[in-house]
Design a protein around this motif. Structure first.
Motif, PDB file in Angstrom:
ATOM      1  N   MET A 123      -1.093  19.608 -43.012  1.00 35.46           N
ATOM      2  CA  MET A 123       0.239  20.212 -42.995  1.00 35.46           C
ATOM      3  C   MET A 123       0.270  21.538 -42.241  1.00 35.46           C
ATOM      4  SD  MET A 123       3.410  19.921 -43.816  1.00 35.46           S
ATOM      5  CE  MET A 123       3.388  18.592 -45.020  1.00 35.46           C
ATOM      6  N   ASP A 124      -0.636  22.443 -42.521  1.00 37.87           N
ATOM      7  CA  ASP A 124      -0.600  23.760 -41.884  1.00 37.87           C
ATOM      8  C   ASP A 124      -0.709  23.652 -40.368  1.00 37.87           C
ATOM      9  OD1 ASP A 124      -0.322  24.934 -44.326  1.00 37.87           O
ATOM     10  OD2 ASP A 124      -2.421  25.580 -44.503  1.00 37.87           O
ATOM     11  N   ALA A 125      -1.638  22.833 -39.906  1.00 35.04           N
ATOM     12  CA  ALA A 125      -1.824  22.670 -38.464  1.00 35.04           C
ATOM     13  C   ALA A 125      -0.583  22.043 -37.828  1.00 35.04           C
ATOM     14  CB  ALA A 125      -3.059  21.816 -38.187  1.00 35.04           C
ATOM     15  N   TYR A 126       0.005  21.071 -38.530  1.00 35.36           N
ATOM     16  CA  TYR A 126       1.195  20.399 -37.998  1.00 35.36           C
ATOM     17  C   TYR A 126       2.348  21.400 -37.861  1.00 35.36           C
ATOM     18  CZ  TYR A 126       5.408  17.586 -37.760  1.00 35.36           C
ATOM     19  OH  TYR A 126       6.617  17.062 -37.384  1.00 35.36           O
ATOM     20  N   CYS A 127       2.545  22.223 -38.874  1.00 33.43           N
ATOM     21  CA  CYS A 127       3.642  23.200 -38.845  1.00 33.43           C
ATOM     22  C   CYS A 127       3.440  24.224 -37.728  1.00 33.43           C
ATOM     23  CB  CYS A 127       3.766  23.896 -40.194  1.00 33.43           C
ATOM     24  SG  CYS A 127       4.372  22.809 -41.508  1.00 33.43           S
ATOM     25  N   ARG A 128       2.200  24.645 -37.523  1.00 27.23           N
ATOM     26  CA  ARG A 128       1.930  25.588 -36.423  1.00 27.23           C
ATOM     27  C   ARG A 128       2.248  24.936 -35.084  1.00 27.23           C
ATOM     28  NH1 ARG A 128      -2.609  26.966 -39.568  1.00 27.23           N
ATOM     29  NH2 ARG A 128      -3.945  25.599 -38.314  1.00 27.23           N
ATOM     30  N   SER A 129       1.910  23.670 -34.953  1.00 27.43           N
ATOM     31  CA  SER A 129       2.154  22.980 -33.688  1.00 27.43           C
ATOM     32  C   SER A 129       3.649  22.818 -33.423  1.00 27.43           C
ATOM     33  CB  SER A 129       1.463  21.601 -33.690  1.00 27.43           C
ATOM     34  OG  SER A 129       2.088  20.710 -34.582  1.00 27.43           O
ATOM     35  N   GLY A 189      13.797  33.795 -51.667  1.00 27.16           N
ATOM     36  CA  GLY A 189      12.394  34.205 -51.712  1.00 27.16           C
ATOM     37  C   GLY A 189      11.726  34.099 -50.361  1.00 27.16           C
ATOM     38  N   SER A 190      12.411  33.451 -49.408  1.00 30.35           N
ATOM     39  CA  SER A 190      11.856  33.356 -48.053  1.00 30.35           C
ATOM     40  C   SER A 190      11.850  34.723 -47.384  1.00 30.35           C
ATOM     41  CB  SER A 190      12.695  32.375 -47.212  1.00 30.35           C
ATOM     42  OG  SER A 190      12.651  31.080 -47.757  1.00 30.35           O
ATOM     43  N   GLN A 191      10.986  34.850 -46.385  1.00 25.96           N
ATOM     44  CA  GLN A 191      10.861  36.117 -45.664  1.00 25.96           C
ATOM     45  C   GLN A 191      11.174  35.922 -44.187  1.00 25.96           C
ATOM     46  OE1 GLN A 191      10.331  39.011 -47.294  1.00 25.96           O
ATOM     47  NE2 GLN A 191      10.403  37.733 -49.153  1.00 25.96           N
ATOM     48  N   ILE A 192      11.559  36.993 -43.543  1.00 20.38           N
ATOM     49  CA  ILE A 192      11.937  36.909 -42.138  1.00 20.38           C
ATOM     50  C   ILE A 192      10.741  36.581 -41.247  1.00 20.38           C
ATOM     51  CG2 ILE A 192      11.587  39.338 -41.520  1.00 20.38           C
ATOM     52  CD1 ILE A 192      14.409  39.123 -40.116  1.00 20.38           C
ATOM     53  N   SER A 193       9.545  36.769 -41.772  1.00 22.17           N
ATOM     54  CA  SER A 193       8.325  36.487 -40.998  1.00 22.17           C
ATOM     55  C   SER A 193       7.823  35.056 -41.184  1.00 22.17           C
ATOM     56  CB  SER A 193       7.225  37.462 -41.418  1.00 22.17           C
ATOM     57  OG  SER A 193       6.976  37.345 -42.819  1.00 22.17           O
ATOM     58  N   ASP A 194       8.515  34.248 -41.992  1.00 23.39           N
ATOM     59  CA  ASP A 194       8.053  32.885 -42.288  1.00 23.39           C
ATOM     60  C   ASP A 194       8.229  31.960 -41.092  1.00 23.39           C
ATOM     61  OD1 ASP A 194       7.305  33.438 -44.887  1.00 23.39           O
ATOM     62  OD2 ASP A 194       9.261  32.911 -45.731  1.00 23.39           O
ATOM     63  N   GLY A 195       7.156  31.205 -40.784  1.00 25.80           N
ATOM     64  CA  GLY A 195       7.233  30.170 -39.772  1.00 25.80           C
ATOM     65  C   GLY A 195       7.497  28.827 -40.412  1.00 25.80           C
ATOM     66  N   THR A 196       7.401  27.770 -39.634  1.00 27.48           N
ATOM     67  CA  THR A 196       7.571  26.411 -40.155  1.00 27.48           C
ATOM     68  C   THR A 196       6.491  26.155 -41.205  1.00 27.48           C
ATOM     69  OG1 THR A 196       8.538  25.632 -38.096  1.00 27.48           O
ATOM     70  CG2 THR A 196       7.570  23.975 -39.536  1.00 27.48           C
ATOM     71  N   ARG A 197       6.875  25.557 -42.317  1.00 24.86           N
ATOM     72  CA  ARG A 197       5.946  25.389 -43.434  1.00 24.86           C
ATOM     73  C   ARG A 197       6.508  24.388 -44.436  1.00 24.86           C
ATOM     74  NH1 ARG A 197       9.622  28.931 -44.101  1.00 24.86           N
ATOM     75  NH2 ARG A 197      10.318  29.768 -46.108  1.00 24.86           N
ATOM     76  N   MET A 198       5.679  24.027 -45.411  1.00 25.58           N
ATOM     77  CA  MET A 198       6.141  23.230 -46.532  1.00 25.58           C
ATOM     78  C   MET A 198       6.653  24.175 -47.614  1.00 25.58           C
ATOM     79  SD  MET A 198       4.226  20.409 -48.905  1.00 25.58           S
ATOM     80  CE  MET A 198       3.893  21.554 -50.247  1.00 25.58           C
ATOM     81  N   VAL A 199       7.787  23.812 -48.248  1.00 28.24           N
ATOM     82  CA  VAL A 199       8.392  24.677 -49.262  1.00 28.24           C
ATOM     83  C   VAL A 199       8.739  23.857 -50.496  1.00 28.24           C
ATOM     84  CG1 VAL A 199       9.375  26.292 -47.592  1.00 28.24           C
ATOM     85  CG2 VAL A 199      10.701  24.288 -48.298  1.00 28.24           C
ATOM     86  N   ILE A 229       9.652  20.092 -45.584  1.00 27.43           N
ATOM     87  CA  ILE A 229       9.133  20.853 -44.444  1.00 27.43           C
ATOM     88  C   ILE A 229      10.331  21.520 -43.783  1.00 27.43           C
ATOM     89  CG2 ILE A 229       7.892  20.755 -42.257  1.00 27.43           C
ATOM     90  CD1 ILE A 229       6.690  18.085 -43.211  1.00 27.43           C
ATOM     91  N   THR A 230      10.229  22.802 -43.509  1.00 22.77           N
ATOM     92  CA  THR A 230      11.358  23.504 -42.885  1.00 22.77           C
ATOM     93  C   THR A 230      10.911  24.422 -41.758  1.00 22.77           C
ATOM     94  OG1 THR A 230      13.296  24.884 -43.294  1.00 22.77           O
ATOM     95  CG2 THR A 230      11.303  25.472 -44.496  1.00 22.77           C
ATOM     96  N   MET A 231      11.722  24.481 -40.726  1.00 24.02           N
ATOM     97  CA  MET A 231      11.549  25.511 -39.711  1.00 24.02           C
ATOM     98  C   MET A 231      11.744  26.860 -40.397  1.00 24.02           C
ATOM     99  SD  MET A 231      13.872  26.124 -36.274  1.00 24.02           S
ATOM    100  CE  MET A 231      13.726  24.439 -35.706  1.00 24.02           C
ATOM    101  N   GLY A 232      10.951  27.858 -40.051  1.00 23.82           N
ATOM    102  CA  GLY A 232      11.006  29.140 -40.732  1.00 23.82           C
ATOM    103  C   GLY A 232      12.075  30.068 -40.195  1.00 23.82           C
ATOM    104  N   VAL A 233      12.379  31.082 -40.967  1.00 26.05           N
ATOM    105  CA  VAL A 233      13.372  32.083 -40.560  1.00 26.05           C
ATOM    106  C   VAL A 233      12.947  32.752 -39.255  1.00 26.05           C
ATOM    107  CG1 VAL A 233      14.587  34.192 -41.229  1.00 26.05           C
ATOM    108  CG2 VAL A 233      14.006  32.493 -42.970  1.00 26.05           C
ATOM    109  N   LYS A 234      11.656  32.974 -39.103  1.00 24.11           N
ATOM    110  CA  LYS A 234      11.140  33.643 -37.902  1.00 24.11           C
ATOM    111  C   LYS A 234      11.522  32.876 -36.639  1.00 24.11           C
ATOM    112  CE  LYS A 234       6.762  35.238 -35.836  1.00 24.11           C
ATOM    113  NZ  LYS A 234       5.291  35.319 -36.059  1.00 24.11           N
ATOM    114  N   THR A 235      11.386  31.553 -36.691  1.00 20.63           N
ATOM    115  CA  THR A 235      11.716  30.718 -35.529  1.00 20.63           C
ATOM    116  C   THR A 235      13.210  30.701 -35.288  1.00 20.63           C
ATOM    117  OG1 THR A 235       9.811  29.344 -36.104  1.00 20.63           O
ATOM    118  CG2 THR A 235      11.365  28.442 -34.499  1.00 20.63           C
ATOM    119  N   ILE A 236      13.983  30.598 -36.366  1.00 14.51           N
ATOM    120  CA  ILE A 236      15.444  30.597 -36.246  1.00 14.51           C
ATOM    121  C   ILE A 236      15.919  31.898 -35.612  1.00 14.51           C
ATOM    122  CG2 ILE A 236      17.598  30.662 -37.587  1.00 14.51           C
ATOM    123  CD1 ILE A 236      16.195  28.791 -39.624  1.00 14.51           C
ATOM    124  N   MET A 237      15.340  33.013 -36.040  1.00 16.78           N
ATOM    125  CA  MET A 237      15.781  34.329 -35.551  1.00 16.78           C
ATOM    126  C   MET A 237      15.465  34.531 -34.070  1.00 16.78           C
ATOM    127  SD  MET A 237      17.347  35.974 -37.977  1.00 16.78           S
ATOM    128  CE  MET A 237      17.291  37.703 -37.515  1.00 16.78           C
TER     129      MET A 237
END
Length: 636
Positions: free
Chosen positions: A127-133, A163-173, A198-206
């Motif tokens: 999962m972690d590697a997939y989300c980074r990719s 509870g999400s943070q502006i620095s969050d990338g794509t991840r499992m939640v 699995i969600t795109m993170g706030v960091k990517t959206i921003m």
């Protein structure tokens, strides 16, 4: 008509308010199409971030129309979806992958390799590697040109929950409980909704060049206000967008209704003091001070920011009396009009008497739940009351109830020796299907027919209890509803024609319709649209010149007091009788199939709401009643 405001001192993001979600969706579609056309001319890719759920449905419909009718090509478009449930097979009915293909991708010329949707089948260890990719692929393309968002009741964007943070990338939640409640209808119950996604993170959206957040309906109004006017906080992830350089909240009137410039414009600067706004302001001031309207003072006006109202409308004394009287005149014990009386200040005219009234009920129990007291009073006061049940309500019946009624039918045929072979054949067919398809009875048209008859019988029983003539009960079974699932077809001319024919047959003096757009399943909104379209067709006929249309609201919420134009008091005995009428709908008793997010039974919600309305009138200094049902007039 649209309204645009750029970052006033309370709204910290740009917002644009449209008449309805259709108009707002077309605006966003036009902006996206313009960018795609511009980049196509330069032979460059357009990179889009896309959302799922109900918010973007009309947007996708309009993009499909532009593609088919105006030749917009998506061959140079690359898409990245925000999220996907986990675990989730892409072919499952609830999969966002399936949603996107059904509602957009299969209707346009986008290349399959350019479609990116989070994979709900990725092993947990990868999962972690997939989300980074996933993030790396977006970054390699220079980021998103446009990101489309909806907003959840928790303030989530994508599945970035509180509870999400502006620095969050794509991840499992882990999904918030409210989010799972809102998704329950799609999964046949909250217990079936996945707990993770699995969600795109706030960091990517921003990082997107431009963001459109679409918000529709009054149920989104509180969270829209928080996201636009509140503090930037991880508890409301959409509030992070206040720090984006190019974001636009695209809202309909309902979603924008709690913004300060609309809800309390006197707090944001100059406002035009219409009669309605004066009424709204005094109700607000009464609530803020805890005083009845007639006890408000000039000091109260000035301390609470209403100095300009005094400058416009005169003294506090005169204005208090005027607004108090206006509220008093909404109250009537004669919803069909009081015969042989002066009706100049009454909500309803005294003549003709008796009146022909049609009560439209979206589901087979909305009539008694939402306006049962008024319903009973109309009948008791001698009016010719018709009830029109717009849909069968068949999907909202448990399979076990259908099984039970089939057993009754089988026993009945044996007891009275009636058509036993035919009855046995039907019994075996339906019972066999229910046994072999547990919790999926709605997949059979025969089972749905049985469920529809169950609800029809309950509605007929409630009408008998209420004193309605048998010939005045109409089961319209509008075709748009008959899909066997929560997702319905759009209203068609067939639906409208059925309503038009009934209106022309009855030629009513009064029409009551569900104006509650907060129904979580959308049926109320669609049924109201069908009625409005029917009224548009008949509006020039002679009988319509003496017809009033009154809108009631459902079990979910009531009209704001300033919008109420007819308030019908309900006595303690009438409230009990209304409860008994609701109890006739036994398949919806205790725990209905679609309870929504409120754990109370429908009769409890109705009574609490009616008592709360009466309490509000009492607090404003009006007569104290046990309960009140409220209506708003629709002019056509």
């Amino acid at each position: 008509m649209t309204e645009s405001v750029l970052r006033n001192h309370l709204e910290k993001v740009s917002t644009r308010v449209f008449e309805d979600r259709d108009e707002g969706s077309k605006f966003v579609a036009t902006e996206i199409a313009a960018l795609i056309k511009e980049k196509n001319k330069l032979d460059k890719y357009t990179v889009l971030g896309l959302a799922t759920g109900s918010s973007p449905l009309l947007l996708y419909k309009e993009l499909i129309r532009i593609h088919k009718e105006e030749g917009l090509s998506f061959k140079n478009v690359i898409t990245f979806n925000l999220d996907e449930y986990y675990p989730m097979n892409p072919v499952d009915a609830q999969s966002y992958n399936k949603f996107m293909h059904e509602n957009l991708f299969s209707h346009i010329d986008i290349k399959p390799e350019n479609v990116n949707i989070p994979d709900g089948t990725i092993p947990m260890g990868e999962m972690d590697a997939y989300c980074r990719s996933y993030d790396n692929k977006i970054n390699s393309l220079g980021g998103l040109d446009i990101q489309v968002l909806g907003i959840g009741r928790t303030g989530h964007i994508g599945f970035n929950e509180p509870g999400s943070q502006i620095s969050d990338g794509t991840r499992m939640v882990y999904l918030n409980d409210i989010t799972r409640e809102d998704a329950a209808k799609d999964f046949g119950g909250k217990e079936n909704v996945p707990r993770t996604a699995i969600t795109m993170g706030v960091k990517t959206i921003m990082k997107a060049n431009k963001v459109f957040l679409m918000g529709w309906g009054e149920n989104k109004a509180p969270i829209v206000k928080e996201a636009t006017e509140g503090l930037v906080t991880g508890e409301v992830p959409a509030s992070f967008l206040q720090n984006h350089d190019d974001v636009l909240f695209v809202l309909d009137k309902g979603a924008a209704s709690r913004l300060s410039r609309i809800d309390t414009p006197w707090l944001t600067g100059d406002c035009e003091w219409t009669e309605h706004l004066q009424k709204k302001a005094l109700i607000w001031l009464s609530n803020q001070t805890g005083k009845p309207i007639l006890k408000l003072t000039e000091v109260d006006y000035k301390e609470w920011g209403l100095r300009s109202l005094l400058e416009t409308a005169g003294t506090a004394y005169d204005l208090n009396i005027e607004i108090h009287n206006r509220l008093q005149r909404t109250i009537t014990g004669w919803p069909g009009g009081k015969p042989s009386s002066d009706d100049k200040t009454r909500p309803e005219r005294s003549n003709p008497f008796p009146k022909k009234s049609i009560i439209f009920s979206p589901h087979p129990d909305d009539d008694v739940i939402s306006m049962g007291g008024t319903f009973l009073r109309l009948v008791d006061q001698g009016h010719d009351v018709h009830v029109a049940y717009q849909t069968s309500g068949n999907i909202a019946v448990f399979d076990d109830d259908a099984y039970r009624f089939m057993d009754f039918l089988s026993g009945f045929s044996k007891k009275f020796d009636v058509c036993q072979p035919e009855i046995k054949k039907i019994h075996d067919e339906i019972s066999g299907y229910l046994k072999s398809h547990p919790n999926n009875g709605n997949g059979s048209s025969s089972v749905l027919s049985v469920k529809g008859l169950i609800r029809q019988g309950e509605a007929a029983a409630a009408c008998r209890f209420s004193g309605v003539k048998e010939e005045n009960v109409h089961f319209l079974d509008l075709p748009f509803y008959e899909t066997g699932s929560v997702e319905k077809q759009p209203v068609s001319s067939k639906d409208v024609d059925i309503i038009v024919n009934l209106l022309r047959e009855v030629k009513p003096h009064q029409i009551y319709a569900a104006g509650d757009l907060q129904d979580p399943h959308g049926t109320h909104a669609v049924c109201l649209q069908a009625i409005f379209r029917a009224l548009e067709e008949v509006k020039n006929e002679d009988w319509t010149q003496d017809c009033y249309v009154w809108l009631y609201r459902g079990a979910w919420q009531e009209w704001d007091v300033e919008d109420v134009e007819m308030a019908v008091p309900i006595s303690p005995d009438e409230l009990k009788k209304k409860r008994m009428a609701i109890f006739k709908h036994q398949s919806q008793k205790d725990v209905p199939v679609f309870p929504g997010t409120d754990s109370r039974e429908f009769w409890e919600r109705a009574e609490d709401r009616n008592r709360e309305t009466a309490k509000l009138y009492d607090q404003l200094g009006l007569t104290e009643y046990e309960a009140i049902e409220a209506f708003k007039r629709y002019h056509f």
